[in-house]
Enzyme design. Structure first.
Site, PDB file in Angstrom:
ATOM      1  N   HIS A  99       0.825  -1.184   0.081  1.00  0.00           N
ATOM      2  CA  HIS A  99       0.009   0.000   0.096  1.00  0.00           C
ATOM      3  C   HIS A  99       0.839   1.293  -0.014  1.00  0.00           C
ATOM      4  O   HIS A  99       2.032   1.009   0.507  1.00  0.00           O
ATOM      5  CB  HIS A  99      -0.834  -0.006   1.256  1.00  0.00           C
ATOM      6  N   GLU A 132       1.059   3.670   1.974  1.00  0.00           N
ATOM      7  CA  GLU A 132       1.433   4.155   3.347  1.00  0.00           C
ATOM      8  C   GLU A 132       2.805   3.403   3.703  1.00  0.00           C
ATOM      9  O   GLU A 132       3.583   3.598   4.209  1.00  0.00           O
ATOM     10  CB  GLU A 132       0.586   3.933   4.397  1.00  0.00           C
ATOM     11  N   CYS A 147      -5.875   1.847   5.983  1.00  0.00           N
ATOM     12  CA  CYS A 147      -6.697   0.619   6.444  1.00  0.00           C
ATOM     13  C   CYS A 147      -6.012   0.119   7.753  1.00  0.00           C
ATOM     14  O   CYS A 147      -5.078   0.604   8.150  1.00  0.00           O
ATOM     15  CB  CYS A 147      -6.405  -0.382   5.306  1.00  0.00           C
ATOM     16  N   CYS A 164      -2.250  -0.550   7.286  1.00  0.00           N
ATOM     17  CA  CYS A 164      -1.327   0.460   7.612  1.00  0.00           C
ATOM     18  C   CYS A 164      -1.442   1.263   8.975  1.00  0.00           C
ATOM     19  O   CYS A 164      -0.439   1.646   9.338  1.00  0.00           O
ATOM     20  CB  CYS A 164      -1.913   1.497   6.394  1.00  0.00           C
TER      21      CYS A 164
END
Length: 171
Positions: A59, A61, A89, A92
């Site tokens: 992701h 992040e 999410c 993360c």
């Protein structure tokens, strides 16, 4: 720092995160971009890459956290602010807490998977965690949401066109 000065800084960094999100879109990934800032210096950046990297943890992040950790030669990223175009999410959020970030600033809320209050409430961290950080959502939310909506609209149109092309070749 005056609140309106901080808002200008937040917007400027969110604009950079939006440009990173465009890179994800160009690669066929969900357009989410993130950057990590320490004392007004970008120390890490990332955009969604799970498809290209065959890595469900890639992701935006996580990519930004990894880059910052390498740049700073430390897995603890205290006094850093993460700017991300979509609410983090749960995966993360966990990484953010473990990295000991000082602050998270996000654009669009994610009612289907957000961990800063939209679906789950991990950010700001539950009082049972030993680390606290500040969270600010909704920064340039309209622009961040529009980018995501545009991506999924295009994706649906492409699938419809592919389906129609497949039906035409069956004739």
């Amino acid at each position: 720092m005056p609140e309106n000065a901080q808002a200008l800084i937040d917007n400027a960094y969110m604009e950079q995160a939006l440009r990173l999100a465009q890179r994800a879109w160009q690669a066929g990934e969900v357009p989410v971009g993130a950057l990590l800032v320490h004392q007004d210096e970008v120390v890490g950046q990332g955009w969604n890459q799970p498809i290209r990297r065959h890595d469900p943890s890639a992701h935006a992040e996580i990519m930004a956290l990894r880059a910052a950790g390498l740049q700073r030669q430390n897995y603890r990223l205290a006094a850093c602010t993460l700017y991300v175009t979509l609410e983090p999410c749960i995966m993360c959020a966990g990484a953010i807490i473990h990295a000991r970030l000082a602050r998270v600033v996000y654009g669009a809320s994610d009612p289907k998977g957000g961990a800063a209050g939209s679906l789950f409430k991990l950010l700001p961290p539950d009082e049972r965690f030993n680390h606290r950080l500040a969270v600010k959502g909704g920064v340039m939310a309209a622009e961040c949401s529009a980018l995501l909506s545009g991506f999924f609209k295009q994706r649906r149109a492409d699938k419809k066109q592919q389906k129609q092309a497949g039906e035409a070749s069956d004739v």
